[in-house]
Design a protein around this motif. Structure first.
Motif, mmCIF file in Angstrom:
data_model
loop_
_atom_site.group_PDB
_atom_site.id
_atom_site.type_symbol
_atom_site.label_atom_id
_atom_site.label_comp_id
_atom_site.label_asym_id
_atom_site.label_seq_id
_atom_site.Cartn_x
_atom_site.Cartn_y
_atom_site.Cartn_z
ATOM 1 N N ILE A 166 0.854 -1.184 0.000
ATOM 2 C CA ILE A 166 0.000 0.000 0.000
ATOM 3 C C ILE A 166 0.892 1.235 0.000
ATOM 4 O O ILE A 166 2.077 1.172 0.330
ATOM 5 N N ASP A 167 0.325 2.369 -0.359
ATOM 6 C CA ASP A 167 1.096 3.603 -0.476
ATOM 7 C C ASP A 167 1.044 4.316 0.871
ATOM 8 O O ASP A 167 0.096 5.044 1.172
ATOM 9 N N GLN A 168 2.061 4.102 1.703
ATOM 10 C CA GLN A 168 2.111 4.682 3.051
ATOM 11 C C GLN A 168 3.490 5.300 3.278
ATOM 12 O O GLN A 168 4.281 4.779 4.075
ATOM 13 N N PRO A 169 3.799 6.392 2.582
ATOM 14 C CA PRO A 169 5.122 7.006 2.696
ATOM 15 C C PRO A 169 5.380 7.529 4.097
ATOM 16 O O PRO A 169 4.442 7.833 4.852
ATOM 17 N N ASN A 170 6.637 7.638 4.449
ATOM 18 C CA ASN A 170 7.003 8.127 5.779
ATOM 19 C C ASN A 170 6.980 9.646 5.879
ATOM 20 O O ASN A 170 7.380 10.206 6.895
ATOM 21 N N ASP A 171 6.515 10.314 4.835
ATOM 22 C CA ASP A 171 6.382 11.769 4.852
ATOM 23 C C ASP A 171 5.196 12.140 3.982
ATOM 24 O O ASP A 171 5.160 11.819 2.797
ATOM 25 N N GLY A 172 4.195 12.769 4.576
ATOM 26 C CA GLY A 172 3.028 13.160 3.810
ATOM 27 C C GLY A 172 1.736 12.856 4.542
ATOM 28 O O GLY A 172 1.716 12.647 5.755
ATOM 29 N N ILE A 173 0.656 12.829 3.772
ATOM 30 C CA ILE A 173 -0.679 12.606 4.321
ATOM 31 C C ILE A 173 -1.094 11.173 4.013
ATOM 32 O O ILE A 173 -1.322 10.817 2.855
ATOM 33 N N VAL A 174 -1.158 10.346 5.027
ATOM 34 C CA VAL A 174 -1.513 8.935 4.855
ATOM 35 C C VAL A 174 -2.953 8.750 5.326
ATOM 36 O O VAL A 174 -3.286 9.080 6.466
ATOM 37 N N THR A 175 -3.788 8.217 4.451
ATOM 38 C CA THR A 175 -5.224 8.178 4.717
ATOM 39 C C THR A 175 -5.566 7.327 5.933
ATOM 40 O O THR A 175 -6.327 7.756 6.818
ATOM 41 N N HIS A 176 -5.032 6.102 6.005
ATOM 42 C CA HIS A 176 -5.404 5.248 7.138
ATOM 43 C C HIS A 176 -4.996 5.867 8.468
ATOM 44 O O HIS A 176 -5.659 5.684 9.477
ATOM 45 N N GLN A 177 -3.928 6.642 8.459
ATOM 46 C CA GLN A 177 -3.464 7.290 9.677
ATOM 47 C C GLN A 177 -4.432 8.390 10.110
ATOM 48 O O GLN A 177 -4.750 8.542 11.297
ATOM 49 N N ASN A 178 -4.908 9.171 9.145
ATOM 50 C CA ASN A 178 -5.906 10.203 9.441
ATOM 51 C C ASN A 178 -7.193 9.573 9.962
ATOM 52 O O ASN A 178 -7.812 10.084 10.897
ATOM 53 N N LEU A 179 -7.577 8.454 9.358
ATOM 54 C CA LEU A 179 -8.806 7.781 9.781
ATOM 55 C C LEU A 179 -8.707 7.276 11.218
ATOM 56 O O LEU A 179 -9.632 7.469 12.021
ATOM 57 N N PHE A 180 -7.587 6.660 11.562
ATOM 58 C CA PHE A 180 -7.451 6.133 12.921
ATOM 59 C C PHE A 180 -7.329 7.267 13.949
ATOM 60 O O PHE A 180 -7.702 7.083 15.115
ATOM 61 N N LEU A 181 -6.835 8.428 13.527
ATOM 62 C CA LEU A 181 -6.818 9.563 14.452
ATOM 63 C C LEU A 181 -8.244 9.997 14.774
ATOM 64 O O LEU A 181 -8.549 10.352 15.918
ATOM 65 N N VAL A 182 -9.134 9.965 13.783
ATOM 66 C CA VAL A 182 -10.545 10.266 14.038
ATOM 67 C C VAL A 182 -11.095 9.337 15.113
ATOM 68 O O VAL A 182 -11.729 9.772 16.083
ATOM 69 N N LYS A 183 -10.837 8.055 14.957
ATOM 70 C CA LYS A 183 -11.360 7.068 15.913
ATOM 71 C C LYS A 183 -10.743 7.251 17.290
ATOM 72 O O LYS A 183 -11.439 7.160 18.310
ATOM 73 N N ALA A 184 -9.436 7.530 17.333
ATOM 74 C CA ALA A 184 -8.760 7.727 18.620
ATOM 75 C C ALA A 184 -9.323 8.944 19.351
ATOM 76 O O ALA A 184 -9.521 8.906 20.572
#
Length: 292
Positions: A166-184
């Motif tokens: 999957i496209d999860q670069p170490n610099d930038g806007i990663v969708t799954h990360q933004n989504l889990f922040l919503v849940k957290a």
């Protein structure tokens, strides 16, 4: 000559049980229970032989399995209490503790915050909720400083979720990360409610709900491709929108209650019949979220 193996793990009782008419499924249950036990030492660990490390994100899923299989709670509380100790290295909290390796996987910290709320929901331990809330608030407030002008979490770190292309670069806007922040953020607010705080203290937790709603709106506006009827994996640091679509990202969008209406219906279809052109789930760890 004789060979001996000494097995040492956290003491548990087989509080949960499972039996059905499918012999293979019964064996799968036994293997899975045994695996969970082997990954329980003085903390949950990622594996019983190679690293034997308390990886913070892994422990969240292990804790949920443990609740049903063994019903042990002290080991979960110990794991949750260890994580804020890494604040000496970073306010974002380390992905494995205790450790001299200063490494951050944002999702792992988000899973920890979620696990704190899930522990309180499972045990009703209001005293723990009151003690752990300041640590949850501390790290989430620091993550919110990485929200950029577009309203999205944009940061340089180990932006991992699954061992798959999957496209999860170490610099930038990663969708799954933004989504889990919503849940957290939403579960952190629930944790504060469970702690029984007074109105003034609860107001700060309610602010997390407002942040979560704004972040969810930004995700739907900027991280979804209406043509593909799916959420893209990321936006790279140079502004380039990812051309990769994955089951991982769609699963998380569903799990975090960000997709609604037609968007939700599309994802429900993908969950039932994953499109062949999407990156497929690549690990049992990610499969946990799919089945969840």
């Amino acid at each position: 000559h004789e060979v001996y193996v000494i097995q040492s793990n956290y003491p548990v009782s087989n509080a949960g049980s499972f039996r059905c008419s499918d012999a293979l499924l019964n064996e799968i249950w036994e293997i899975s229970r045994h695996t969970t036990r082997l990954c329980m030492e003085d903390t949950f660990v990622d594996c019983p032989s190679y690293e034997q490390v308390f990886w913070v994100g892994d422990a969240r899923n292990e804790a949920l399995v443990n609740y049903s299989v063994f019903g042990a709670t002290d080991i979960v509380k110990r794991c949750l209490n260890l994580v804020p100790g890494s604040a000496e290295m970073t306010p974002l909290y380390a992905d494995q503790v205790p450790s001299a390796w200063n490494s951050v996987i944002p999702n792992w910290t988000f899973f920890w915050a979620m696990a704190c709320e899930e522990f309180v929901a499972h045990t009703g331990d209001e005293a723990f909720a009151k003690r752990i809330w300041p640590a949850v608030r501390h790290t989430l407030k620091h993550y919110l400083t990485h929200i950029d002008g577009s309203g999205l979490l944009n940061m340089k770190s180990w932006n991992l979720l699954d061992w798959a292309p999957i496209d999860q670069p170490n610099d930038g806007i990663v969708t799954h990360q933004n989504l889990f922040l919503v849940k957290a953020l939403r579960q952190a607010a629930a944790l504060a409610r469970a702690a029984g705080f007074r109105e003034s203290e609860q107001a700060e937790a309610d602010g997390f709900l407002e942040h979560a709603d704004r972040l969810a709106q930004a995700i739907n506006e900027r991280l979804r491709d209406d043509g593909r009827r799916a959420y893209l994996d990321c936006i790279h640091a140079d502004g380039r929108r990812s051309s990769i679509f994955s089951m991982q990202t769609q699963v998380v969008a569903f799990l975090c209650d960000v997709a609604e209406g037609d968007r939700l219906a599309a994802i429900e279809g993908y969950l039932s019949a994953p499109p062949a052109e999407f990156v497929q789930i690549g690990s049992p760890f990610m499969s946990f979220f799919y089945y969840e």
